[in-house]
Motif scaffolding. Structure first.
Motif, PDB file in Angstrom:
ATOM      1  N   ILE A  42      -5.460  -1.454   1.322  1.00 56.61           N
ATOM      2  CA  ILE A  42      -4.266  -1.416   2.181  1.00 56.61           C
ATOM      3  C   ILE A  42      -4.007  -2.846   2.635  1.00 56.61           C
ATOM      4  O   ILE A  42      -2.997  -3.433   2.293  1.00 56.61           O
ATOM      5  CB  ILE A  42      -4.424  -0.410   3.338  1.00 56.61           C
ATOM      6  CG1 ILE A  42      -4.405   1.016   2.742  1.00 56.61           C
ATOM      7  CG2 ILE A  42      -3.308  -0.597   4.370  1.00 56.61           C
ATOM      8  CD1 ILE A  42      -4.439   2.137   3.741  1.00 56.61           C
ATOM      9  N   ALA A  82       0.831  -1.210   0.000  1.00 51.38           N
ATOM     10  CA  ALA A  82       0.000   0.000   0.000  1.00 51.38           C
ATOM     11  C   ALA A  82       0.862   1.256   0.000  1.00 51.38           C
ATOM     12  O   ALA A  82       0.523   2.249  -0.649  1.00 51.38           O
ATOM     13  CB  ALA A  82      -0.940  -0.004   1.200  1.00 51.38           C
ATOM     14  N   TRP A 114       1.642   7.908   2.956  1.00 51.50           N
ATOM     15  CA  TRP A 114       2.172   7.813   1.595  1.00 51.50           C
ATOM     16  C   TRP A 114       1.135   8.136   0.531  1.00 51.50           C
ATOM     17  O   TRP A 114       1.459   8.182  -0.656  1.00 51.50           O
ATOM     18  CB  TRP A 114       2.774   6.420   1.368  1.00 51.50           C
ATOM     19  CG  TRP A 114       3.876   6.175   2.335  1.00 51.50           C
ATOM     20  CD1 TRP A 114       3.819   5.437   3.473  1.00 51.50           C
ATOM     21  CD2 TRP A 114       5.193   6.740   2.300  1.00 51.50           C
ATOM     22  NE1 TRP A 114       5.015   5.491   4.145  1.00 51.50           N
ATOM     23  CE2 TRP A 114       5.874   6.289   3.444  1.00 51.50           C
ATOM     24  CE3 TRP A 114       5.860   7.591   1.402  1.00 51.50           C
ATOM     25  CZ2 TRP A 114       7.191   6.653   3.721  1.00 51.50           C
ATOM     26  CZ3 TRP A 114       7.168   7.951   1.677  1.00 51.50           C
ATOM     27  CH2 TRP A 114       7.818   7.486   2.822  1.00 51.50           C
ATOM     28  N   ILE A 136      -1.173  -0.675  11.001  1.00 53.42           N
ATOM     29  CA  ILE A 136      -1.006  -0.763   9.537  1.00 53.42           C
ATOM     30  C   ILE A 136      -1.503   0.523   8.875  1.00 53.42           C
ATOM     31  O   ILE A 136      -0.853   1.090   7.990  1.00 53.42           O
ATOM     32  CB  ILE A 136      -1.777  -1.985   8.980  1.00 53.42           C
ATOM     33  CG1 ILE A 136      -1.250  -3.295   9.566  1.00 53.42           C
ATOM     34  CG2 ILE A 136      -1.748  -2.000   7.450  1.00 53.42           C
ATOM     35  CD1 ILE A 136       0.085  -3.743   9.067  1.00 53.42           C
ATOM     36  N   SER A 138      12.245   1.477   8.104  1.00 53.66           N
ATOM     37  CA  SER A 138      11.749   2.339   7.036  1.00 53.66           C
ATOM     38  C   SER A 138      10.524   3.131   7.478  1.00 53.66           C
ATOM     39  O   SER A 138       9.874   3.787   6.684  1.00 53.66           O
ATOM     40  CB  SER A 138      11.410   1.495   5.804  1.00 53.66           C
ATOM     41  OG  SER A 138      10.406   0.552   6.114  1.00 53.66           O
ATOM     42  N   ARG A 191       9.534   1.298  -2.076  1.00 51.51           N
ATOM     43  CA  ARG A 191       8.785   2.531  -1.842  1.00 51.51           C
ATOM     44  C   ARG A 191       9.594   3.775  -2.202  1.00 51.51           C
ATOM     45  O   ARG A 191       9.053   4.739  -2.744  1.00 51.51           O
ATOM     46  CB  ARG A 191       8.409   2.589  -0.356  1.00 51.51           C
ATOM     47  CG  ARG A 191       7.612   3.803   0.057  1.00 51.51           C
ATOM     48  CD  ARG A 191       7.565   3.920   1.585  1.00 51.51           C
ATOM     49  NE  ARG A 191       8.883   4.230   2.125  1.00 51.51           N
ATOM     50  CZ  ARG A 191       9.233   4.077   3.403  1.00 51.51           C
ATOM     51  NH1 ARG A 191       8.382   3.584   4.271  1.00 51.51           N
ATOM     52  NH2 ARG A 191      10.455   4.383   3.807  1.00 51.51           N
ATOM     53  N   ARG A 227       0.864   3.376   9.413  1.00 42.96           N
ATOM     54  CA  ARG A 227       2.067   3.279   8.606  1.00 42.96           C
ATOM     55  C   ARG A 227       1.815   3.596   7.138  1.00 42.96           C
ATOM     56  O   ARG A 227       2.706   4.056   6.426  1.00 42.96           O
ATOM     57  CB  ARG A 227       2.645   1.861   8.687  1.00 42.96           C
ATOM     58  CG  ARG A 227       3.508   1.632   9.880  1.00 42.96           C
ATOM     59  CD  ARG A 227       4.837   2.369   9.789  1.00 42.96           C
ATOM     60  NE  ARG A 227       5.759   1.739   8.898  1.00 42.96           N
ATOM     61  CZ  ARG A 227       6.784   0.987   9.279  1.00 42.96           C
ATOM     62  NH1 ARG A 227       7.032   0.815  10.548  1.00 42.96           N
ATOM     63  NH2 ARG A 227       7.572   0.437   8.397  1.00 42.96           N
ATOM     64  N   ALA A 228       0.623   3.295   6.653  1.00 45.17           N
ATOM     65  CA  ALA A 228       0.369   3.410   5.209  1.00 45.17           C
ATOM     66  C   ALA A 228      -0.135   4.783   4.794  1.00 45.17           C
ATOM     67  O   ALA A 228       0.220   5.283   3.728  1.00 45.17           O
ATOM     68  CB  ALA A 228      -0.632   2.336   4.775  1.00 45.17           C
TER      69      ALA A 228
END
Lengths: 272, 272, 272
Positions: free
Chosen positions: C45, A27, C67, C60, C239, A136, C63-64
């Motif tokens: 996602i 994602a 972006w 999750i 990351s 990414r 974190r997503a």
């Protein structure tokens, strides 16, 4: 197949990874792509590559890419060497662009179409590049920027001496053919590395036996699964360019107790 | 729900298969679709149908299709008979088009909307048609071509005597109701084949017992999962048109030791 | 990252659920969205959240979301309290809209961006609302209607006193750091709740030991996986914004016998 110009889209980007679909990684890549190229169509080839299995990813990519329209951008991230000196590559072919690490994952697909230009991706797209997630931070933004019109050459300098990868050779020794299992699909069908064009010759033999490390069995030439009886092994031309070994409504992989990478022998003749 | 005309899109194509997502098969179908109909939106219903389980695919499709906009094209490929004489079908309904093999997989969804026209797909879209992958070589290109405006009738001749498929009957015998489990979802909820409209009658009974081959247990009428205590079985109207059997934060399938296709008996009364 | 205005699209809606991909639930939500907002781009996602695991979904999502482009609408449905009095929420942030149940699942993502407005979704989008599937009947249509221009305030009245959720604290006790494992990814990497900004301090220690309930082991500071020898534990900046514990081509989760939610201790010094 005729390719019609896409309407309002920036193009198609496909993703092939070993990230699975439980984590935020895929994602995040999609978010990065859509932030740069909002009208891109993103297609998942698969994210279920076995972790670090570059050969499997190379095979899946090789099988899938030919079905996509011209100018599709394919991103493959199976990248055990992320953060090391391994290069980030973009390969331009006659049909598409392939983006991923220099570990061979792109090679069979690239050679299938014919390589025109290879670049090492040196352009920096994000302010901070992590050491562990180039999917990414490098590959996704490279693909997205190409998708909205960035010139291929802007990605970085020409790259040569790419890491090679192939699907192995087959060997004819008298009336024996030694070959390899490239992939076991969800149904237990075995995709071998025997070119499909050998099917007619193989199918013309009076009897065919297959031997793996653990099993030896008769195998019957067929074109469709339904031609097989329960638990009968079939050898088929398949739907790609490699010969397949299957079992009607059953798993050839289980019957032969094999997995990807295993070798096997086909024996032909009337001597059984 | 009002359906607004889509902007620049060719339409929506959904996919329901037993291909899984590890192999190149689903991506190949998507590549074929986008090569023909580049502005189509492709939606995965599921690719996790149990291999060859036509009934399960028929159920999932039946449950999902009603939520899609008019003119959606639904492709279902659970196709153990691929390559045999089984026909490739396209069914036009009042609401959508359904495409897939003539093995019953399309029937419940088609009947839900009302069948207008059925064609056997005879038109050849690719130069070479494999014997083992009609999803890619026949069903996907048929859907994509319809999506960009090909006339339904061009697919082929009218087809009749379709292979039937239904969700089975329920039987009332005195104070007993015999029924079947159509589906077990990820949470272990059981979707039965008892019509939802019977819920009020069932819930009005003083006591309800459920018996499967292995277990007998009391079961409580409820509307929401949270009404149940741990390990307490609930019978609910559900979110589809079939009554469901559930357990709050637990698996009814485990508690009752059942799987799809199993039968069970509900007993009502005050005699327990 | 510059965000370019999307062409003909209504916007982006992401989905995060514990529904899995075998059942008709996710597809039903997508059908509802496309029926209302046909030009929306829908991004998964994940649907592989462990059933009812609100904390995992919150992580999750957190974190997503960063972006994705501005104005993305994120829908999260991990909702064990569906049908109870728990509220349906829409949270407007500086960057995006978050939609889901009032159980904390949206909170870390919302706080990351900064909350501007919160509404309890009271508007009724479907004629009949099920008691067990608000993802389809409330959250999806709310997102879709926002996507085509409905005003945020029309969703319902302002909501306050949201159910909180956080990722726990870390504790320094002398030369010990007590922390928690937030997530185990597909590779067995452990994402901890130790802020990334502490990495330099931690990595400067002469020796680092990690202790879980079952194991104690030395752990080496690194930036990339390839720096580790087989079965050697690494501590990396990762990351995201949390420190990660990994093993080169191996599973740190297996080596340390841990799972999400487990606590661990880092000990520093030269006293080992």
């Amino acid at each position: 197949m005729k390719t019609i110009k896409r309407g309002s889209h920036d193009g198609i980007i496909t993703l092939t990874t070993d990230f699975g679909t439980r984590d935020p990684y895929v994602a995040s890549m999609k978010g990065v792509i859509l932030s740069i190229a909002p009208d891109t169509t993103i297609i998942d080839i698969t994210h279920e590559i076995e972790p670090f299995n570059v050969l499997q990813a190379a095979f899946i990519l090789y099988r899938a890419v030919r079905w996509f329209p011209a100018e599709t951008i394919h991103v493959a991230v199976v990248d055990p060497g992320v953060g090391s000196e391994r290069r980030a590559l973009a390969i331009k072919t006659n049909q598409c662009v392939l983006i991923g690490p220099d570990n061979g994952v792109l090679i069979p697909a690239a050679k299938y179409f014919g390589i025109i230009d290879v670049r090492e991706i040196k352009k920096k797209f994000l302010d901070e590049i992590s050491h562990t997630f180039h999917g990414r931070d490098i590959f996704a933004p490279a693909a997205a920027n190409l998708s909205i019109g960035m010139k291929f050459e802007e990605l970085g300098p020409t790259a040569s001496n790419l890491r090679e990868l192939d699907f192995g050779i087959i060997e004819w020794i008298d009336e024996e053919l030694r070959a390899k299992i490239l992939h076991v699909d969800r149904f237990g069908n075995l995709i071998t590395n025997i070119p499909r064009k050998l099917y007619t010759e193989i199918a013309s033999k009076e009897t065919i036996m297959i031997s793996t490390t653990r099993k030896t069995s008769k195998i019957k030439p067929a074109h469709s699964y339904f031609e097989g009886k329960p638990k009968e092994l079939l050898i088929l031309p398949g739907s790609g360019e490699f010969i397949e070994i299957s079992c009607n409504k059953g798993s050839a992989a289980e019957l032969l107790a094999v997995k990807p990478g295993d070798t096997f022998i086909l024996r032909f003749g009337s001597s059984f």
